[in-house]
Design an enzyme around this catalytic site. Structure first.
Site, PDB file in Angstrom:
ATOM      1  N   HIS A 174     -83.506 -11.005 -37.688  1.00 20.26           N
ATOM      2  CA  HIS A 174     -83.926 -12.395 -37.835  1.00 20.26           C
ATOM      3  C   HIS A 174     -85.099 -12.461 -38.803  1.00 20.26           C
ATOM      4  O   HIS A 174     -85.626 -11.442 -39.240  1.00 20.26           O
ATOM      5  CB  HIS A 174     -84.287 -13.028 -36.485  1.00 20.26           C
ATOM      6  CG  HIS A 174     -85.519 -12.507 -35.832  1.00 20.26           C
ATOM      7  ND1 HIS A 174     -86.243 -13.224 -34.909  1.00 20.26           N
ATOM      8  CD2 HIS A 174     -86.193 -11.334 -35.960  1.00 20.26           C
ATOM      9  CE1 HIS A 174     -87.281 -12.522 -34.492  1.00 20.26           C
ATOM     10  NE2 HIS A 174     -87.267 -11.371 -35.111  1.00 20.26           N
ATOM     11  N   HIS A 222     -85.965  -8.765 -40.554  1.00 20.40           N
ATOM     12  CA  HIS A 222     -86.139  -7.498 -39.835  1.00 20.40           C
ATOM     13  C   HIS A 222     -85.281  -7.552 -38.578  1.00 20.40           C
ATOM     14  O   HIS A 222     -84.686  -8.580 -38.277  1.00 20.40           O
ATOM     15  CB  HIS A 222     -87.614  -7.279 -39.483  1.00 20.40           C
ATOM     16  CG  HIS A 222     -88.162  -8.308 -38.549  1.00 20.40           C
ATOM     17  ND1 HIS A 222     -88.427  -9.610 -38.938  1.00 20.40           N
ATOM     18  CD2 HIS A 222     -88.461  -8.240 -37.234  1.00 20.40           C
ATOM     19  CE1 HIS A 222     -88.883 -10.294 -37.895  1.00 20.40           C
ATOM     20  NE2 HIS A 222     -88.909  -9.482 -36.846  1.00 20.40           N
ATOM     21  N   GLU A 250     -88.138  -7.657 -26.822  1.00 18.56           N
ATOM     22  CA  GLU A 250     -87.960  -7.548 -28.274  1.00 18.56           C
ATOM     23  C   GLU A 250     -88.417  -6.185 -28.791  1.00 18.56           C
ATOM     24  O   GLU A 250     -87.799  -5.615 -29.685  1.00 18.56           O
ATOM     25  CB  GLU A 250     -88.753  -8.669 -28.948  1.00 18.56           C
ATOM     26  CG  GLU A 250     -88.615  -8.722 -30.441  1.00 18.56           C
ATOM     27  CD  GLU A 250     -89.349  -9.896 -31.038  1.00 18.56           C
ATOM     28  OE1 GLU A 250     -88.790 -11.008 -31.007  1.00 18.56           O
ATOM     29  OE2 GLU A 250     -90.469  -9.712 -31.536  1.00 18.56           O
ATOM     30  N   HIS A 273     -84.395  -6.026 -34.326  1.00 18.16           N
ATOM     31  CA  HIS A 273     -84.881  -5.508 -33.055  1.00 18.16           C
ATOM     32  C   HIS A 273     -83.722  -4.950 -32.245  1.00 18.16           C
ATOM     33  O   HIS A 273     -82.599  -5.418 -32.358  1.00 18.16           O
ATOM     34  CB  HIS A 273     -85.547  -6.614 -32.225  1.00 18.16           C
ATOM     35  CG  HIS A 273     -86.736  -7.219 -32.874  1.00 18.16           C
ATOM     36  ND1 HIS A 273     -87.963  -6.603 -32.920  1.00 18.16           N
ATOM     37  CD2 HIS A 273     -86.885  -8.402 -33.515  1.00 18.16           C
ATOM     38  CE1 HIS A 273     -88.821  -7.375 -33.550  1.00 18.16           C
ATOM     39  NE2 HIS A 273     -88.200  -8.480 -33.922  1.00 18.16           N
ATOM     40  N   HIS A 279     -75.593  -7.241 -33.823  1.00 18.05           N
ATOM     41  CA  HIS A 279     -75.445  -6.944 -35.248  1.00 18.05           C
ATOM     42  C   HIS A 279     -75.269  -8.205 -36.101  1.00 18.05           C
ATOM     43  O   HIS A 279     -74.580  -8.190 -37.114  1.00 18.05           O
ATOM     44  CB  HIS A 279     -74.336  -5.924 -35.493  1.00 18.05           C
ATOM     45  CG  HIS A 279     -74.760  -4.548 -35.116  1.00 18.05           C
ATOM     46  ND1 HIS A 279     -74.720  -4.105 -33.815  1.00 18.05           N
ATOM     47  CD2 HIS A 279     -75.280  -3.531 -35.845  1.00 18.05           C
ATOM     48  CE1 HIS A 279     -75.179  -2.863 -33.765  1.00 18.05           C
ATOM     49  NE2 HIS A 279     -75.541  -2.492 -34.982  1.00 18.05           N
ATOM     50  N   CYS A 323     -93.338 -11.018 -39.663  1.00 16.52           N
ATOM     51  CA  CYS A 323     -92.037 -11.470 -39.169  1.00 16.52           C
ATOM     52  C   CYS A 323     -91.414 -12.577 -40.019  1.00 16.52           C
ATOM     53  O   CYS A 323     -90.319 -13.035 -39.726  1.00 16.52           O
ATOM     54  CB  CYS A 323     -92.136 -11.899 -37.711  1.00 16.52           C
ATOM     55  SG  CYS A 323     -92.459 -10.501 -36.612  1.00 16.52           S
TER      56      CYS A 323
END
Length: 150
Positions: free
Chosen positions: A16, A29, A136, A31, A75, A25
């Site tokens: 995201h 990137h 996260e 998680h 994904h 952020c």
């Protein structure tokens, strides 16, 4: 009648970016999310029922969460549809990437709200969603509790 809480955990990988954010952020990137789903209900007392002694079959809960959350978000790259990230999303989709456009900033806080609504809509009437925990990172998570929503 005893109210019992049961929890099932799930993992999925999601990318995201937070449009307009003033830190790292803002960049795309990903998680390795862990989602803990806790429901509450009364175990079935009918000894002739195939699910005797269960609040809900863990397999039934797994099916709901996989269909509503894991299979969709795993994904994928998630962007707020109301930002200029839509242009990046289109480019990625044109190249065959799995992109989700949501109507919220894709923070853990907003994602857990979205997940709660999706899961609640699929639970049997006698089962209530008690809480969700969306982890996260190793040290950061958001929690949703039904009791806090009243």
């Amino acid at each position: 009648m005893h109210q019992i809480r049961i929890t099932k955990s799930f993992t999925f990988e999601t990318g995201h970016a937070l449009y307009g954010y003033d830190g790292k952020c803002k960049n795309v990137h990903g998680h390795s999310y862990k989602l803990y789903v806790t429901v509450i209900g009364t175990p079935i007392t009918d000894s002739h029922h195939v699910k005797y002694g269960m609040v809900i079959d863990f397999g039934d809960l797994k099916k709901i969460v996989k269909e509503e959350i894991v299979d969709i978000f795993d994904h994928a790259t998630v962007f707020n549809q109301n930002t200029p990230h839509v242009e990046l999303a289109k480019e990625l989709m044109d190249r065959g990437h799995h992109v989700l456009l949501v109507n919220y900033q894709p923070t853990s806080e907003n994602m857990v709200i979205d997940f709660a609504q999706k899961i609640q809509s699929r639970l049997p009437q006698n089962i209530q969603l008690h809480s969700l925990k969306l982890q996260e990172t190793e040290t950061s998570f958001a929690e949703w509790y039904a009791a806090d929503q009243k």
